[in-house]
Design a protein around this motif. Structure first.
Motif, mmCIF file in Angstrom:
data_model
loop_
_atom_site.group_PDB
_atom_site.id
_atom_site.type_symbol
_atom_site.label_atom_id
_atom_site.label_comp_id
_atom_site.label_asym_id
_atom_site.label_seq_id
_atom_site.Cartn_x
_atom_site.Cartn_y
_atom_site.Cartn_z
ATOM 1 N N TYR B 108 2.709 48.012 11.999
ATOM 2 C CA TYR B 108 2.530 48.116 13.445
ATOM 3 C C TYR B 108 2.619 49.576 13.866
ATOM 4 O O TYR B 108 3.137 50.420 13.128
ATOM 5 C CB TYR B 108 3.581 47.275 14.183
ATOM 6 C CG TYR B 108 5.008 47.733 13.981
ATOM 7 C CD1 TYR B 108 5.721 47.382 12.834
ATOM 8 C CD2 TYR B 108 5.659 48.523 14.939
ATOM 9 C CE1 TYR B 108 7.017 47.802 12.646
ATOM 10 C CE2 TYR B 108 6.963 48.950 14.755
ATOM 11 C CZ TYR B 108 7.650 48.582 13.608
ATOM 12 O OH TYR B 108 8.931 49.003 13.409
ATOM 13 N N ASP B 110 4.024 51.951 16.965
ATOM 14 C CA ASP B 110 4.914 51.824 18.121
ATOM 15 C C ASP B 110 4.417 52.652 19.302
ATOM 16 O O ASP B 110 3.370 53.307 19.225
ATOM 17 C CB ASP B 110 6.361 52.138 17.733
ATOM 18 C CG ASP B 110 6.581 53.603 17.407
ATOM 19 O OD1 ASP B 110 5.728 54.447 17.765
ATOM 20 O OD2 ASP B 110 7.614 53.923 16.803
ATOM 21 N N VAL B 114 3.607 56.112 16.248
ATOM 22 C CA VAL B 114 4.026 56.156 14.844
ATOM 23 C C VAL B 114 3.689 54.814 14.202
ATOM 24 O O VAL B 114 4.133 53.763 14.684
ATOM 25 C CB VAL B 114 5.540 56.429 14.718
ATOM 26 C CG1 VAL B 114 5.952 56.467 13.256
ATOM 27 C CG2 VAL B 114 5.898 57.739 15.416
ATOM 28 N N ARG B 115 2.899 54.862 13.138
ATOM 29 C CA ARG B 115 2.604 53.639 12.392
ATOM 30 C C ARG B 115 3.733 53.404 11.389
ATOM 31 O O ARG B 115 4.101 54.307 10.626
ATOM 32 C CB ARG B 115 1.277 53.773 11.659
ATOM 33 C CG ARG B 115 0.894 52.512 10.886
ATOM 34 C CD ARG B 115 -0.407 52.722 10.139
ATOM 35 N NE ARG B 115 -0.677 51.611 9.231
ATOM 36 C CZ ARG B 115 -1.493 51.688 8.182
ATOM 37 N NH1 ARG B 115 -2.133 52.813 7.925
ATOM 38 N NH2 ARG B 115 -1.677 50.637 7.398
ATOM 39 N N LEU B 116 4.275 52.188 11.410
ATOM 40 C CA LEU B 116 5.398 51.849 10.540
ATOM 41 C C LEU B 116 5.145 50.508 9.869
ATOM 42 O O LEU B 116 4.445 49.659 10.425
ATOM 43 C CB LEU B 116 6.684 51.733 11.371
ATOM 44 C CG LEU B 116 7.164 53.010 12.070
ATOM 45 C CD1 LEU B 116 8.274 52.683 13.051
ATOM 46 C CD2 LEU B 116 7.642 54.026 11.034
ATOM 47 N N GLY B 117 5.743 50.303 8.723
ATOM 48 C CA GLY B 117 5.584 49.010 8.099
ATOM 49 C C GLY B 117 6.339 48.873 6.810
ATOM 50 O O GLY B 117 7.103 49.768 6.402
ATOM 51 N N ILE B 393 5.089 54.961 6.452
ATOM 52 C CA ILE B 393 5.105 55.707 7.712
ATOM 53 C C ILE B 393 3.811 56.502 7.788
ATOM 54 O O ILE B 393 3.385 57.082 6.790
ATOM 55 C CB ILE B 393 6.299 56.691 7.741
ATOM 56 C CG1 ILE B 393 7.628 55.957 7.520
ATOM 57 C CG2 ILE B 393 6.328 57.473 9.057
ATOM 58 C CD1 ILE B 393 8.816 56.890 7.318
ATOM 59 N N GLN B 394 3.180 56.513 8.970
ATOM 60 C CA GLN B 394 1.995 57.358 9.161
ATOM 61 C C GLN B 394 2.024 57.976 10.555
ATOM 62 O O GLN B 394 2.093 57.260 11.556
ATOM 63 C CB GLN B 394 0.706 56.551 8.961
ATOM 64 C CG GLN B 394 -0.552 57.435 9.060
ATOM 65 C CD GLN B 394 -1.788 56.742 8.518
ATOM 66 O OE1 GLN B 394 -1.867 55.522 8.470
ATOM 67 N NE2 GLN B 394 -2.757 57.532 8.075
ATOM 68 N N LEU B 395 1.980 59.284 10.604
ATOM 69 C CA LEU B 395 1.947 59.997 11.877
ATOM 70 C C LEU B 395 0.633 60.744 12.014
ATOM 71 O O LEU B 395 0.046 61.173 11.015
ATOM 72 C CB LEU B 395 3.097 61.012 11.950
ATOM 73 C CG LEU B 395 4.474 60.504 12.404
ATOM 74 C CD1 LEU B 395 5.050 59.522 11.398
ATOM 75 C CD2 LEU B 395 5.436 61.665 12.625
#
Lengths: 429, 429
Positions: B108, B110, B114-117, B393-395
């Motif tokens: 997802y 946020d 910030v992509r988190l999973g 994590i992807q920023l």
């Protein structure tokens, strides 16, 4: 730094040695630790005081055994506002990520009429080890304490060494922010023993987490089963998979961000561009010259650093899966494609704008991650480390009549007649 | 059997002794096991052959090192039909319960961008210990192998001792049914060492599960960190909470179903009816007289059995939580009310028609459960024991600008300038 090329003869053997080296601990402290744990178990606080005087150079009765909530609050209030806000942002983001990990209870009745389910509960008490000295990190405290709090643990206990009596105000501030209930000024294997067995002053806990040196790690390993533990922690590692479109100094900074942790840390670059590999090697030297932590980072890079150039990135996932590294950065045009093939990694950092360090502090996922190839079988710290599951079963007469006879047949076959009897006596047999 | 009453003076102390006794292992085999593991690691198959000759009394080169899939299939086909159907029912129900445990991946982005999973993967290979001799249980094989298969483990390896060369056909049949890939005729601490380190013949695995004697349990404990393990297993236990409306012989059968496992097993009854307590004690004696396993069950009951009468059942949850028993049966009018207050238990069996033994075989939940008070911090075996989670994590530039400065502030405060640099170099600083 070891420079390898997958195109060179003997690469497979050289790479295997890199992989194998990462499984071993440098020092064997098992016997020392066993003696310390035995001592703490037998003599409790008396042993703690002696060992603290010996290893940390202060007298607990003079300096104080614990640090109270008021002192932690004061440390928090005294923080520079920008640092306080940074800690608060970190705590908030870590809390949000971990809250989404909370497991769901199950309760259902199947076609046979058997009610089945599982209920999760937090442990009653958790102990968090926070290293002292060089590695006294408030971020580490947040990463351990917040998942425990989110899990619902009622009693959260920190042990942390205060060498020569010196307290780290950042750690106290983080303890306040995270809602830690007790902070004890003890560290080392003896502190871990105190948490597991309890002493006159320190009540025992159910789970012990947190990073530490070789003695702390070994103490946790030996006490596994007496208490739950998070994982056996080893030196930090990073594997960066980067193409030639990256700026060398950025990738160099990422490699050094793990190298500065400890001389035993390991940083590895895999690239498909040999010229880029050389440029990163040069950039590491340039960065090192300006780095305040260069003494540590230099040792780590010289002794454990590896740069590998591969013919193409389709070779990278197999290498990454063998390394099963704690941190894997993928800085390529399509990081997703590589990530899908990396099965064994603690945490993955996707794209050119996701330096690993952002995950150490504020991204949200836990920075306590499996090291030493343990990502093959274990996960980063989560709320599940502070919880456990109780399964439950409920049958009525009809359900027992439906599945009971099969259980009787199996119990008889296994030579366990009392098992069979406990069912047949209810089936009127 | 120890008879206690919560109304009697000194009850708290007497009960505390019961609780404390359950934490200790009877024998200290740590040094023996460490020597065996060292030997297996150094000499591999040679050590396995010697230790098998010594402990199991047969020559692996003559009797065969492994048992092939064809032999397992034949054992399955040769089963009595009713037994084969019972095994199939068990496998089907265990598979269904564990399939519902499979965790969901997360992915997802946020509010901050910030992509988190987190992505779950199975381990590559799992090793299952299956005891030989008295405790060679096909149900145990199913309970270990099926969660691994459900998790998606590609290589499933069984090790099982075959004393004097004797193979248990039921275990082979269960291995066929569960889809086990390799069966090796080795047992004891040396077999666990072979799974962890690998030998010439046996490739190493990532996780080792399954019950065993004190040597096997200690070997798993010592290898924790080299591989993943399920839990340190101790003697079986049952706590029955039952009111006076139960038939004494049924509760007696339930108590004996654990007592027959081993002389070190423990069965405890808590009741609010002193006359019922006496009736159960008498029924245990009557049941024992007719029981084929009475020699073992008698030792367990005489040495470790406990009957406690309490003034009212509201005292029971606190006692149950201190015991943190592997199995808890609640045979009262409102078992649900008590279950809600029992936080520490491996598995709970609700109502008068749910004998624990039904959970050993065919109910569906796992029968590999925490013993020795470890339900305070650990859970029964599940698919999660054969899987691990990789966070990601992807920023992008905007996300790094939003949260990066906080990370820089924290890295600076922790004295980790290369961490800060890896972020600031991307923020154009």
């Amino acid at each position: 730094m070891l420079r390898l090329s997958s195109k060179a003869p003997g690469f497979a053997e050289a790479f295997s040695r890199v992989v194998a080296d990462r499984r071993e601990s440098a020092v064997d402290v098992a016997a020392d630790v066993a003696a310390i744990l035995k001592d703490v178990r037998a003599r409790g606080d008396e042993a703690l005081a002696e060992l603290t005087a010996k290893f940390d150079g202060h007298d607990l009765d003079t300096s104080g055994w614990s640090i109270d909530a008021e002192a932690c609050r004061k440390a928090f209030d005294a923080l520079d506002p920008s640092l306080r806000e940074a800690l608060e942002l970190a705590a908030e983001r870590i809390g949000a990520y971990h809250a989404a990990q909370l497991p769901e209870n199950r309760d259902y009745t199947d076609d046979t009429g058997v009610r089945l389910g599982a209920t999760w509960h937090p442990v009653d008490a958790a102990g968090l080890y926070v290293p002292g000295g060089r590695a006294a990190y408030p971020s580490s405290l947040l990463m351990n304490a917040i998942p425990a709090k989110v899990a619902g643990v009622e009693r959260l206990v920190v042990v942390t060494p205060t060498p020569r009596g010196e307290v780290n105000p950042l750690v106290l501030a983080a303890a306040h922010l995270a809602g830690v209930d007790e902070v004890w000024r003890v560290g080392g294997a003896h502190a871990v023993g105190a948490l597991a067995y309890g002493t006159g002053r320190i009540a025992p806990v159910d789970v012990i987490t947190g990073p530490g040196n070789a003695w702390v790690a070994e103490a946790k390993r030996q006490l596994y089963g007496v208490v739950g533990i998070d994982m056996v922690a080893g030196p930090s590692e990073i594997l960066v998979i980067a193409d030639g479109k990256n700026e060398p100094r950025k990738v160099a900074a990422d490699l050094l961000s793990q190298a500065e942790h400890d001389p035993t840390s390991q940083s590895i670059l895999i690239t498909d561009d040999a010229a880029f590999a050389d440029a990163v090697a040069a950039a590491v030297e340039a960065e090192l010259a300006a780095l305040a932590t260069r003494e540590t980072a230099r040792k780590s890079w010289d002794n454990n650093g590896v740069i590998i150039d591969v013919a193409a990135f389709d070779e990278a996932p197999a290498l990454a899966n063998q390394l099963a590294a704690e941190h894997v950065e993928i800085a390529t045009d399509d990081p997703e494609a590589l990530m899908r093939q990396v099965r064994h990694a603690g945490s993955v950092f996707l794209g050119r704008m996701t330096p690993e360090a952002v995950g150490d502090y504020v991204a949200g996922p836990n920075h306590v991650l499996p090291t030493g190839r343990r990502a093959r079988f274990s996960s980063g710290l989560s709320v599940l480390d502070f919880m456990k599951r109780t399964s439950f079963i409920q049958l009525d007469q009809a359900a027992l009549e439906a599945i009971g006879p099969a259980a009787v047949a199996l119990a008889d076959a296994e030579g366990l007649p009392a098992h069979a009897r406990s069912i047949s006596v209810r089936l009127g047999q």
